[in-house]
Design a protein around this motif. Structure first.
Motif, mmCIF file in Angstrom:
data_model
loop_
_atom_site.group_PDB
_atom_site.id
_atom_site.type_symbol
_atom_site.label_atom_id
_atom_site.label_comp_id
_atom_site.label_asym_id
_atom_site.label_seq_id
_atom_site.Cartn_x
_atom_site.Cartn_y
_atom_site.Cartn_z
ATOM 1 N N PHE A 194 0.865 -1.180 0.000
ATOM 2 C CA PHE A 194 0.000 0.000 0.000
ATOM 3 C C PHE A 194 0.900 1.227 0.000
ATOM 4 O O PHE A 194 2.122 1.119 0.141
ATOM 5 N N PHE A 195 0.331 2.389 -0.147
ATOM 6 C CA PHE A 195 1.093 3.628 -0.123
ATOM 7 C C PHE A 195 1.792 3.767 1.226
ATOM 8 O O PHE A 195 1.181 3.636 2.272
ATOM 9 N N GLY A 196 3.090 4.017 1.185
ATOM 10 C CA GLY A 196 3.881 4.190 2.401
ATOM 11 C C GLY A 196 4.471 2.913 2.963
ATOM 12 O O GLY A 196 5.245 2.957 3.912
ATOM 13 N N ALA A 197 4.124 1.761 2.374
ATOM 14 C CA ALA A 197 4.618 0.477 2.885
ATOM 15 C C ALA A 197 6.080 0.265 2.504
ATOM 16 O O ALA A 197 6.540 0.717 1.467
ATOM 17 N N TRP A 198 6.795 -0.429 3.380
ATOM 18 C CA TRP A 198 8.148 -0.903 3.073
ATOM 19 C C TRP A 198 7.997 -2.307 2.523
ATOM 20 O O TRP A 198 7.338 -3.151 3.116
ATOM 21 N N VAL A 199 8.625 -2.546 1.370
ATOM 22 C CA VAL A 199 8.518 -3.839 0.706
ATOM 23 C C VAL A 199 9.919 -4.404 0.505
ATOM 24 O O VAL A 199 10.813 -3.688 0.061
ATOM 25 N N GLU A 200 10.099 -5.667 0.835
ATOM 26 C CA GLU A 200 11.379 -6.337 0.607
ATOM 27 C C GLU A 200 11.227 -7.320 -0.543
ATOM 28 O O GLU A 200 10.266 -8.080 -0.595
ATOM 29 N N VAL A 201 12.206 -7.271 -1.450
ATOM 30 C CA VAL A 201 12.214 -8.164 -2.608
ATOM 31 C C VAL A 201 13.509 -8.957 -2.559
ATOM 32 O O VAL A 201 14.579 -8.389 -2.376
ATOM 33 N N GLU A 202 13.388 -10.271 -2.735
ATOM 34 C CA GLU A 202 14.562 -11.139 -2.685
ATOM 35 C C GLU A 202 14.696 -11.881 -4.009
ATOM 36 O O GLU A 202 13.723 -12.401 -4.548
ATOM 37 N N ASN A 203 15.917 -11.921 -4.554
ATOM 38 C CA ASN A 203 16.131 -12.660 -5.806
ATOM 39 C C ASN A 203 16.644 -14.071 -5.502
ATOM 40 O O ASN A 203 16.783 -14.463 -4.338
ATOM 41 N N ASP A 204 16.956 -14.826 -6.557
ATOM 42 C CA ASP A 204 17.396 -16.221 -6.387
ATOM 43 C C ASP A 204 18.705 -16.355 -5.623
ATOM 44 O O ASP A 204 18.989 -17.391 -5.033
ATOM 45 N N ASP A 205 19.544 -15.323 -5.660
ATOM 46 C CA ASP A 205 20.819 -15.338 -4.946
ATOM 47 C C ASP A 205 20.669 -14.882 -3.497
ATOM 48 O O ASP A 205 21.659 -14.627 -2.812
ATOM 49 N N GLU A 206 19.447 -14.711 -3.056
ATOM 50 C CA GLU A 206 19.098 -14.272 -1.704
ATOM 51 C C GLU A 206 19.561 -12.847 -1.403
ATOM 52 O O GLU A 206 19.776 -12.489 -0.247
ATOM 53 N N ASP A 207 19.714 -12.028 -2.472
ATOM 54 C CA ASP A 207 19.972 -10.605 -2.277
ATOM 55 C C ASP A 207 18.637 -9.930 -1.989
ATOM 56 O O ASP A 207 17.678 -10.098 -2.736
ATOM 57 N N VAL A 208 18.577 -9.200 -0.898
ATOM 58 C CA VAL A 208 17.333 -8.552 -0.498
ATOM 59 C C VAL A 208 17.451 -7.048 -0.728
ATOM 60 O O VAL A 208 18.421 -6.428 -0.317
#
Length: 107
Positions: free
Chosen positions: A86-100
């Motif tokens: 939602f607006f203002g949310a912190w979102v974490e994205v992780e790739n296959d190499d576990e880089d966040v």
């Protein structure tokens, strides 16, 4: 007209800038303009011309911020928003190499 959203932090930054311009910088520049004007011929007075220009810039920004702050709606975090984007949310994205990577949704 769409409601303009802003985070609490963003709103506080704009409010802080407005307060600084209005309470600190503008009075200081006004003193400089008054002093430079008292010296006489304003057409060749660089201090007067520069500070008068700066005063107009400050006034323009103060008007913009005042109008902007009146129209904004602050969006605060609520526990019911956990796990949702939602607006203002912190979102974490992780790739296959576990880089966040961590991002904030603000517009």
């Amino acid at each position: 007209m769409k409601t303009k959203l802003i985070t609490r932090e963003g709103y506080n930054l704009l409010k802080k800038e407005l307060d600084f311009l209005w309470r600190e910088e503008r009075p200081e520049v006004t003193k400089k303009v008054t002093w430079a004007a008292s010296l006489g011929d304003r057409s060749e007075n660089a201090d007067y011309q520069y500070n008068k220009k700066r005063l107009r810039e400050i006034d323009r920004r103060v008007r913009y911020l005042t109008k902007c702050l009146e129209q904004l709606r602050i969006v605060d975090y609520g526990p019911q928003q956990d796990g949702k984007v939602f607006f203002g949310a912190w979102v974490e994205v992780e790739n296959d190499d576990e880089d966040v990577k961590r991002f904030r949704i603000v517009g």
